[in-house]
Scaffold this motif. Structure first.
Motif, short mmCIF file in Angstrom:
data_model
loop_
_atom_site.label_atom_id
_atom_site.label_comp_id
_atom_site.label_asym_id
_atom_site.label_seq_id
_atom_site.Cartn_x
_atom_site.Cartn_y
_atom_site.Cartn_z
N PRO A 128 0.80 -1.23 0.00
CA PRO A 128 0.00 0.00 0.00
C PRO A 128 0.83 1.28 0.00
O PRO A 128 0.38 2.30 -0.53
N ASP A 129 2.02 1.25 0.55
CA ASP A 129 2.84 2.46 0.63
C ASP A 129 3.48 2.84 -0.70
O ASP A 129 4.04 3.93 -0.83
N HIS A 130 3.42 1.94 -1.69
CA HIS A 130 4.05 2.21 -2.98
C HIS A 130 3.04 2.41 -4.11
O HIS A 130 3.41 2.42 -5.28
N ILE A 131 1.78 2.58 -3.75
CA ILE A 131 0.74 2.86 -4.73
C ILE A 131 0.57 4.38 -4.78
O ILE A 131 0.25 5.00 -3.77
N ASN A 132 0.84 4.97 -5.93
CA ASN A 132 0.71 6.41 -6.08
C ASN A 132 0.00 6.74 -7.39
O ASN A 132 -0.40 5.84 -8.13
N ASP A 133 -0.15 8.02 -7.68
CA ASP A 133 -0.88 8.44 -8.89
C ASP A 133 -0.22 7.90 -10.16
O ASP A 133 -0.91 7.53 -11.11
N LYS A 134 1.10 7.86 -10.16
CA LYS A 134 1.82 7.35 -11.34
C LYS A 134 1.53 5.86 -11.55
O LYS A 134 1.30 5.41 -12.67
N THR A 135 1.52 5.09 -10.46
CA THR A 135 1.21 3.66 -10.53
C THR A 135 -0.21 3.46 -11.04
O THR A 135 -0.45 2.65 -11.94
N ILE A 136 -1.15 4.21 -10.46
CA ILE A 136 -2.56 4.11 -10.86
C ILE A 136 -2.70 4.41 -12.36
O ILE A 136 -3.37 3.68 -13.09
#
Length: 176
Positions: A128-136
């Motif tokens: 969960p800590d590595h999910i960001n807008d870029k990943t999405i």
């Protein structure tokens, strides 16, 4: 109707002519050439895994690192690709790459859409800590728009933080 020897000799001739390439016994592909690298590329491991799964009638899903690679979230080429399977645990050597199928409980293979499994396993491996807008955005670009509603339905029972990320991925992009 041609006999088995005739078919084998045709495959052998096509392989010698480099029209096709023998990947494993009874498994061939069309070699792909890279202008950039100026060489023939190895077989597509995801296609090889899918072909083996079809051959043995297995259901498979890529493990976390393999899922990330498939979605383009990781550019590292793994030395080993791992797929969850409802078949037996098996290993194959494809050139210098190890292809592993690991038997898992059927309940872990519950997704109807292959894309759902790829996204869930990939997101879980990121954490969960590595999910960001870029990943999405990257996963949204990978997931065909026509599949988004199906993936949303298919992933209703996954862990809450994974579900929240999938809701963001499946949102309609704002054009402006």
């Amino acid at each position: 109707m041609a006999g088995g020897k005739t078919i084998n000799s045709v495959f052998r001739r096509l392989a010698e002519e480099e029209t096709i390439r023998r990947v494993q016994t009874g498994l061939y592909d069309y070699p792909r050439y890279s202008e950039l690298l100026d060489r023939t590329l190895g077989p597509d491991i995801f296609q090889v895994a899918s072909a083996l799964a079809r051959k043995f009638k297995w259901e498979i899903q890529p493990d976390g690192a393999s899922a990330l690679n498939l979605m383009g979230l990781s550019t590292q080429v793994p030395a080993q690709y791992l797929f969850h399977s409802d078949g037996p645990t098996r290993e194959y050597q494809i050139n210098r790459t190890k292809l592993r199928f690991k038997r898992v409980a059927t309940r872990e293979m519950k997704f109807k859409q292959p894309e759902s499994a790829v996204i869930v396993h990939g997101l879980k491996s990121l954490g969960p800590d590595h999910i960001n807008d870029k990943t999405i955005a990257k996963v949204r670009d990978w997931l065909p728009e026509a599949k988004r509603r199906q993936v949303l339905r298919d992933t209703q029972t996954v862990t809450q933080w994974v579900r929240a990320a999938i809701r963001e991925i499946c949102k309609e992009p704002v054009h402006g």
